[in-house]
Design a protein around this motif. Structure first.
Motif, PDB file in Angstrom:
ATOM      1  N   ASP A  63       0.824  -1.212   0.000  1.00 31.01           N
ATOM      2  CA  ASP A  63       0.000   0.000   0.000  1.00 31.01           C
ATOM      3  C   ASP A  63       0.856   1.259   0.000  1.00 31.01           C
ATOM      4  O   ASP A  63       0.571   2.225  -0.706  1.00 31.01           O
ATOM      5  N   ARG A  64       1.909   1.236   0.795  1.00 33.57           N
ATOM      6  CA  ARG A  64       2.740   2.437   0.927  1.00 33.57           C
ATOM      7  C   ARG A  64       3.436   2.776  -0.385  1.00 33.57           C
ATOM      8  O   ARG A  64       3.382   3.920  -0.852  1.00 33.57           O
ATOM      9  N   SER A  65       4.096   1.777  -0.986  1.00 31.28           N
ATOM     10  CA  SER A  65       4.822   2.064  -2.223  1.00 31.28           C
ATOM     11  C   SER A  65       3.870   2.402  -3.359  1.00 31.28           C
ATOM     12  O   SER A  65       4.197   3.223  -4.220  1.00 31.28           O
ATOM     13  N   PHE A  66       2.675   1.815  -3.365  1.00 27.68           N
ATOM     14  CA  PHE A  66       1.693   2.162  -4.393  1.00 27.68           C
ATOM     15  C   PHE A  66       1.260   3.615  -4.262  1.00 27.68           C
ATOM     16  O   PHE A  66       1.267   4.372  -5.240  1.00 27.68           O
ATOM     17  N   MET A  67       0.895   4.026  -3.058  1.00 29.68           N
ATOM     18  CA  MET A  67       0.385   5.378  -2.861  1.00 29.68           C
ATOM     19  C   MET A  67       1.473   6.430  -3.057  1.00 29.68           C
ATOM     20  O   MET A  67       1.194   7.517  -3.572  1.00 29.68           O
ATOM     21  N   HIS A  68       2.701   6.124  -2.665  1.00 27.31           N
ATOM     22  CA  HIS A  68       3.780   7.111  -2.743  1.00 27.31           C
ATOM     23  C   HIS A  68       4.471   7.128  -4.099  1.00 27.31           C
ATOM     24  O   HIS A  68       5.140   8.118  -4.431  1.00 27.31           O
ATOM     25  N   SER A  69       4.314   6.046  -4.883  1.00 27.92           N
ATOM     26  CA  SER A  69       5.086   5.933  -6.114  1.00 27.92           C
ATOM     27  C   SER A  69       4.229   5.818  -7.364  1.00 27.92           C
ATOM     28  O   SER A  69       4.444   6.541  -8.333  1.00 27.92           O
ATOM     29  N   VAL A  70       3.260   4.913  -7.360  1.00 24.15           N
ATOM     30  CA  VAL A  70       2.428   4.713  -8.549  1.00 24.15           C
ATOM     31  C   VAL A  70       1.375   5.804  -8.669  1.00 24.15           C
ATOM     32  O   VAL A  70       1.153   6.353  -9.757  1.00 24.15           O
ATOM     33  N   LEU A  71       0.740   6.147  -7.570  1.00 24.55           N
ATOM     34  CA  LEU A  71      -0.355   7.118  -7.632  1.00 24.55           C
ATOM     35  C   LEU A  71       0.073   8.475  -8.189  1.00 24.55           C
ATOM     36  O   LEU A  71      -0.660   9.058  -9.001  1.00 24.55           O
ATOM     37  N   PRO A  72       1.242   9.037  -7.807  1.00 20.35           N
ATOM     38  CA  PRO A  72       1.643  10.310  -8.430  1.00 20.35           C
ATOM     39  C   PRO A  72       1.754  10.219  -9.947  1.00 20.35           C
ATOM     40  O   PRO A  72       1.401  11.171 -10.657  1.00 20.35           O
ATOM     41  N   VAL A  73       2.212   9.079 -10.466  1.00 16.94           N
ATOM     42  CA  VAL A  73       2.337   8.924 -11.916  1.00 16.94           C
ATOM     43  C   VAL A  73       0.960   8.821 -12.561  1.00 16.94           C
ATOM     44  O   VAL A  73       0.715   9.388 -13.629  1.00 16.94           O
TER      45      VAL A  73
END
Length: 330
Positions: free
Chosen positions: A191-201
């Protein structure tokens, strides 16, 4: 217990189709699919179970694209390898397994295998033999066939976990595409890496598709740092600084301003993906054209509304967050 990372964004990819391409041994019922549907509640997330044989899988995906016309394709691991070949669509490939045949050999992914998540056909096991490995080797030789076609460079982002023990294809991707980004995380997204990394893109892609222009905030890098380094000489983020960045990028176009490129390593470590191609290095912040400038320096007259970080009004990042919360994205 409430998830501290997951949050819904109803406006992102609203009324659009998002195609998710799962990894090896997974299915369209994976946790990433559930995460996508939770974070993007107004998007239609399509996630087919892929056949084990790669030619059948890429054929299914191309047929799905022709039928669904997805606005975004997101592929992870093996799915990232397939997604790269779905030319003509905006896509994000996360830890793409371009050398999947070698990965199978080196990580014991041959012989009898079990699917990690349920499949619609109810099959729970599959077998990887030498002919199947050869099929995967042949399919990966088709990667990058149209990477140089008009428009493709701007349509695909590659995200690569800096703690991935399984797949290391950053250099392979970067040899063909310009939008290669390292993120803090492992092979499987949490969840953390998705929200901090994928979501901005995803937000960058959706903004471009919608021709959406957000108000611009420039943030002086010095405001994000603790005033004193640790005993080991490390400069940590100021209290609530990372929280503020996560909040502000939801509504604003945020850029980070340093006096020189020496700040790049610090931004990569502590801000990471949101700072990719969003850093400006200049001694003349007064010339920056935007809506807001958060700075701890004496700037004089500026072209943006100045928030003097450390002043009585904006003593901490919590004060800055409260200010922008009141503005509601304006």
């Amino acid at each position: 217990m409430e998830n501290q990372y997951i949050k819904q964004f109803p406006e992102l990819m609203a009324d659009k189709t998002v195609l998710y391409v799962h990894g090896f041994g997974s299915s369209g019922q994976s946790g990433t699919v559930s995460r996508l549907r939770q974070v993007l509640p107004n998007a239609r997330v399509v996630a087919p179970d892929l056949p084990i044989h790669p030619e059948e899988a890429i054929g299914l995906l191309r047929d799905t694209c022709a039928r669904e016309q997805p606005s975004l394709i997101l592929g992870t691991s093996m799915g990232g390898m397939y997604a790269e070949m779905l030319y003509g669509y905006d896509r994000i490939v996360t830890n793409p397994a371009f050398g999947i045949a070698e990965t199978m050999h080196s990580h014991g992914l041959t012989g009898k295998q079990q699917f990690f998540s349920p499949r619609q056909d109810g099959v729970q096991e599959f077998y990887v033999d030498k002919p199947l490995v050869k099929e995967y080797q042949l399919i990966t030789e088709q990667n990058f066939a149209h990477a140089d076609d008009e428009g493709e460079q701007g349509r695909v982002f590659g995200l690569f976990g800096d703690e991935d023990p399984l797949v290391h294809t950053y250099d392979t991707f970067a040899a063909h595409y310009t939008q290669a980004i390292r993120f803090h995380g492992e092979h499987r997204m949490d969840d953390r890496s998705f929200m901090h990394s994928v979501l901005p893109v995803i937000r960058w892609i959706d903004d471009r598709q919608e021709h959406r222009e957000r108000p611009i905030i420039y943030i002086g890098v010095e405001t994000l740092m603790e005033s004193r380094p640790t005993k080991q000489g490390e400069v940590k983020p100021a209290a609530s600084a990372q929280k503020a960045v996560r909040r502000l990028i939801e509504c604003y176009q945020v850029y980070f301003v340093g006096d020189n490129p020496a700040a790049a390593a610090w931004l990569d470590e502590y801000i990471n993906v949101p700072a990719w191609h969003h850093a400006v290095y200049t001694h003349r912040r007064d010339l920056l054209y935007g809506d807001y400038l958060v700075s701890a320096r004496q700037e004089g007259d500026t072209m943006a509304t100045l928030l003097e970080y450390g002043s009585d009004t904006f003593k901490t990042w919590e004060d800055v967050i409260e200010y922008f919360d009141r503005l509601g994205g304006q």
